[in-house]
Design a protein around this motif. Structure first.
Motif, short mmCIF file in Angstrom:
data_model
loop_
_atom_site.label_atom_id
_atom_site.label_comp_id
_atom_site.label_asym_id
_atom_site.label_seq_id
_atom_site.Cartn_x
_atom_site.Cartn_y
_atom_site.Cartn_z
N ALA A 134 0.84 -1.20 0.00
CA ALA A 134 0.00 0.00 0.00
C ALA A 134 0.88 1.25 0.00
O ALA A 134 2.00 1.23 0.52
CB ALA A 134 -0.92 -0.01 1.22
N LEU A 135 0.36 2.32 -0.57
CA LEU A 135 1.11 3.57 -0.63
C LEU A 135 0.99 4.30 0.70
O LEU A 135 -0.09 4.74 1.08
CB LEU A 135 0.61 4.45 -1.77
CG LEU A 135 1.39 5.74 -2.05
CD1 LEU A 135 2.85 5.42 -2.38
CD2 LEU A 135 0.76 6.51 -3.19
N GLY A 136 2.10 4.40 1.42
CA GLY A 136 2.10 5.04 2.72
C GLY A 136 1.87 6.53 2.64
O GLY A 136 2.19 7.17 1.63
N HIS A 137 1.34 7.09 3.73
CA HIS A 137 1.04 8.53 3.74
C HIS A 137 2.31 9.37 3.61
O HIS A 137 2.24 10.53 3.21
CB HIS A 137 0.31 8.89 5.03
CG HIS A 137 1.13 8.71 6.28
ND1 HIS A 137 1.95 9.68 6.79
CD2 HIS A 137 1.26 7.62 7.11
CE1 HIS A 137 2.55 9.23 7.87
NE2 HIS A 137 2.16 8.00 8.09
N GLU A 138 3.46 8.78 3.93
CA GLU A 138 4.71 9.54 3.81
C GLU A 138 4.98 9.98 2.38
O GLU A 138 5.68 10.98 2.15
CB GLU A 138 5.90 8.70 4.30
CG GLU A 138 5.82 8.23 5.73
CD GLU A 138 5.18 6.85 5.84
OE1 GLU A 138 5.35 6.21 6.90
OE2 GLU A 138 4.52 6.41 4.87
N ALA A 139 4.45 9.26 1.39
CA ALA A 139 4.71 9.59 -0.01
C ALA A 139 4.26 11.00 -0.37
O ALA A 139 4.84 11.64 -1.26
CB ALA A 139 4.03 8.57 -0.93
#
Length: 259
Positions: free
Chosen positions: A140-145
């Motif tokens: 999953a694409l982490g919010h840090e991105a």
């Protein structure tokens, strides 16, 4: 405030759509180009040294206008530039790229990550870069991105250019569904985090179109016999301040997952 008129010889698709609106406002000026704003659409006007790209309109009669001036660029008879279509699943020769990078990669921006080295910006961006890497690997694409959006100075910040490289590389590798997924995540976040000009460049990258210098590098990297990459890499120096190299760093990040 003066009014300018130009005649375009070559236009990108996004530029042609913007110029169809007629009169635009000069909103940014550089040594060999300027941006025209048409409501929420943009075109970059310049001479041949600007190179071809989705937002670019190349004119023979270029002259530097004043910020806030208005301009009309006639594009009815201009040739439409579009990059050659991607052939499907490319097999990037990243070893050939690394072998000729010595002395090419600028110290600023995120291009340094291609070599596995870091500067202050890339250290700050590391959590976001790692989040993108994990997503490319299937997580999953982490919010840090989201930290990459608008990261860095300029009209097209390094973080945006990196994401643009990721988007176009996914198309290049035949991973269009993944590119669509990233754009669905990215598009609604742009208005609050970056400039409209940068968002317009990202929209073009999401459709698979970036500056011709990057398309040339992509074509070379996927050739059966990789040609001398030095000429095409040298052209990246003319794509923004570090924009070409920032985008290439995103391309390499995707390319690593194809090996």
């Amino acid at each position: 405030m003066p009014h300018y008129r130009f005649t375009a010889e070559i236009v990108g698709r996004a530029a042609r759509e913007a110029l169809a609106a007629g009169e635009g406002e000069v909103c940014a000026v550089f040594r060999r180009s300027f941006y025209l704003r048409f409501d929420h659409k943009y075109a970059c006007i310049g001479d041949a040294s600007l190179g071809r790209g989705p937002l670019n309109a190349l004119v023979a009669d270029f002259k530097e206008p004043a910020i806030g001036a208005t301009a009309v660029v006639a594009a009815e008879n201009a040739a439409l530039w579009e990059p050659p279509p991607f052939r499907g699943e490319a097999h990037p020769h990243l070893d050939a790229l690394r072998a000729c990078l010595d002395g090419h990669v600028p110290e600023e921006g995120l291009g340094c990550t291609i070599l596995g080295v870091h500067n202050a910006l890339s250290v700050h961006a590391q959590p976001a870069l790692e989040a993108v890497d994990r997503w490319l690997a299937g997580h999953a694409l982490g919010h840090e991105a989201a930290q990459l959006i608008g990261l860095g100075p300029g009209l097209t910040p390094s973080g945006d250019d990196y994401l643009g490289g990721v988007l176009v590389a996914l198309r290049w590798l035949g991973r269009g569904l993944q590119a669509d997924s990233l754009w669905r995540w990215l598009e609604p976040r742009l208005a609050s985090r970056t400039s409209e000009i940068s968002a317009t460049h990202l929209a073009a990258a999401a459709s698979g179109q970036v500056h011709e210098a990057l398309h040339q590098v992509l074509e070379n990297l996927s050739a059966w016999e990789v040609p001398d990459l030095n000429p095409s890499l040298a052209r990246l120096d003319a794509v923004g301040h570090t924009s070409g190299w920032d985008a290439l760093a995103g391309i390499v990040a995707v390319g690593r997952t194809a090996q």
